[in-house]
Design an enzyme around this catalytic site. Structure first.
Site, PDB file in Angstrom:
ATOM      1  N   HIS A   1       0.839  -1.201   0.000  1.00  0.00           N
ATOM      2  CA  HIS A   1       0.000   0.000   0.000  1.00  0.00           C
ATOM      3  C   HIS A   1       0.867   1.242   0.000  1.00  0.00           C
ATOM      4  CE1 HIS A   1       0.791  -0.901   4.287  1.00  0.00           C
ATOM      5  NE2 HIS A   1       0.860   0.417   4.416  1.00  0.00           N
TER       6      HIS A   1
ATOM      7  N   TYR B   1      -3.663   3.461   1.790  1.00  0.00           N
ATOM      8  CA  TYR B   1      -4.648   2.969   0.821  1.00  0.00           C
ATOM      9  C   TYR B   1      -3.941   2.062  -0.177  1.00  0.00           C
ATOM     10  CZ  TYR B   1      -8.006   6.458   2.470  1.00  0.00           C
ATOM     11  OH  TYR B   1      -8.865   7.193   3.244  1.00  0.00           O
ATOM     12  N   THR B   2      -4.693   1.101  -0.698  1.00  0.00           N
ATOM     13  CA  THR B   2      -4.176   0.193  -1.726  1.00  0.00           C
ATOM     14  C   THR B   2      -4.891   0.462  -3.039  1.00  0.00           C
ATOM     15  OG1 THR B   2      -3.763  -1.544  -0.086  1.00  0.00           O
ATOM     16  CG2 THR B   2      -3.809  -2.209  -2.399  1.00  0.00           C
TER      17      THR B   2
ATOM     18  N   CYS C   1      -8.100  -9.107   5.870  1.00  0.00           N
ATOM     19  CA  CYS C   1      -8.039  -7.648   5.917  1.00  0.00           C
ATOM     20  C   CYS C   1      -9.452  -7.125   6.120  1.00  0.00           C
ATOM     21  CB  CYS C   1      -7.435  -7.076   4.634  1.00  0.00           C
ATOM     22  SG  CYS C   1      -7.183  -5.288   4.697  1.00  0.00           S
TER      23      CYS C   1
END
Length: 308
Positions: free
Chosen positions: A110, A127-128, A282
């Protein structure tokens, strides 16, 4: 005098014949050496071409373009398109410096995004992207904007033409094709983004034979992110990717899972404990904690688990 002349002529003829024979042998030997030397030179030339060709091919396969990210400094990227997906979810497309630039984010990792909250204070959150480095010239973020979220405020206020400050890559996850036989994935809410990125990278690589089984939990049907993309992966790779949706508040006629993700769901959908599998998780903190307990109880060793 005539006799002497004849003798000389005979000698001359003999010497001429001997000279021609010797010259022929010398010429033949020279040509043989030349042919041998020529063959050796051709062999060496072919070998050199093969070595150079192989080196160039290896370089072509292994050389990767330099990414745009910097792990130490924030860099700004321009928002070129914002697509509203629901009342609180939007897809943000950011341009890279050139049409052939790549972000340079390893699979499953990320980056940190910097913005300002409603009070004007700086906020940084990981954030990814949903894109890969095969998507050249841009990257995309799918963002769910919560009413009280500090970084959510920044994204909610962003308009096309604005810039986002980004730094990375970050993360402990490292992936190589075929490093496991199968992945089980347990995702909740926005935790789907690293799972989607990993699954897409696996499935789009023809040399990667890894199988992926995903359980994706949300509160309502409207909360499901990337549903069209996930369903497309499932239909395009039916033997390698499956997704099982779980809703806490399902609509009428819902055929997926209901409530929270249970041990029984994990047993049914995910690969059984084995040295060549791994379960990724996740989601919100409470979900991650519950999933870790389920996995421990089902016999998944620590090395078979990874939490983003």
């Amino acid at each position: 005098m005539m006799i002497l002349v004849c003798i000389n002529r005979e000698h001359i003829l003999k010497w001429s014949s001997l000279s021609l024979s010797l010259s022929h042998k010398i010429w033949t030997t020279a040509m043989e050496h030349l042919q041998s030397h020529r063959a050796e030179m051709i062999t060496i030339a072919v070998a050199l071409v093969a070595v150079v060709g192989a080196t160039a091919y290896y370089y072509y396969l292994t050389k990767k373009p330099k990414g745009c990210l910097d792990p130490q400094m924030f860099k700004e990227f321009k928002l070129v398109k914002r697509t509203q997906l629901s009342h609180n979810v939007a897809k943000f497309k950011f341009a890279l410096p050139t049409p052939t630039s790549v972000l340079g984010l390893p699979i499953g990792q990320h980056m940190s995004c910097r913005g300002k909250d409603s009070l004007g204070d700086e906020v940084v959150k990981p954030y990814t992207p949903t894109t890969l480095d095969s998507d050249v010239g841009y990257f995309e973020l799918v963002i769910k904007m919560y009413p009280q979220g500090r970084m959510s405020h920044h994204f909610r206020e962003m308009c096309e033409g604005d810039y986002l400050a980004v730094k990375g890559p970050k993360g402990r996850f490292k992936y190589q094709p075929n490093q496991v036989r199968a992945f089980g994935m347990l995702a909740g809410g926005t935790g789907i983004t690293p799972m989607f990125q990993v699954a897409r990278a696996i499935l789009e690589n023809p040399d990667d034979k890894t199988i992926v089984h995903l359980i994706y939990a949300n509160v309502t049907y409207e909360d499901i992110l990337l549903k069209d993309e996930l369903d497309n992966l499932a239909s395009s790779f039916p033997n390698r990717f499956s997704v099982y949706y779980v809703l806490n508040q399902p609509p009428e006629g819902w055929e997926g899972g209901v409530g929270y993700v249970t041990k029984e769901m994990i047993q049914t959908v995910c690969p059984s404990p084995a040295p060549d599998i791994q379960i990724l998780r996740c989601g919100p903190p409470l979900m991650n904690k519950a999933m870790a307990a389920h996995l421990d109880n089902l016999g998944y060793a620590a090395q078979m688990q990874f939490q983003f």
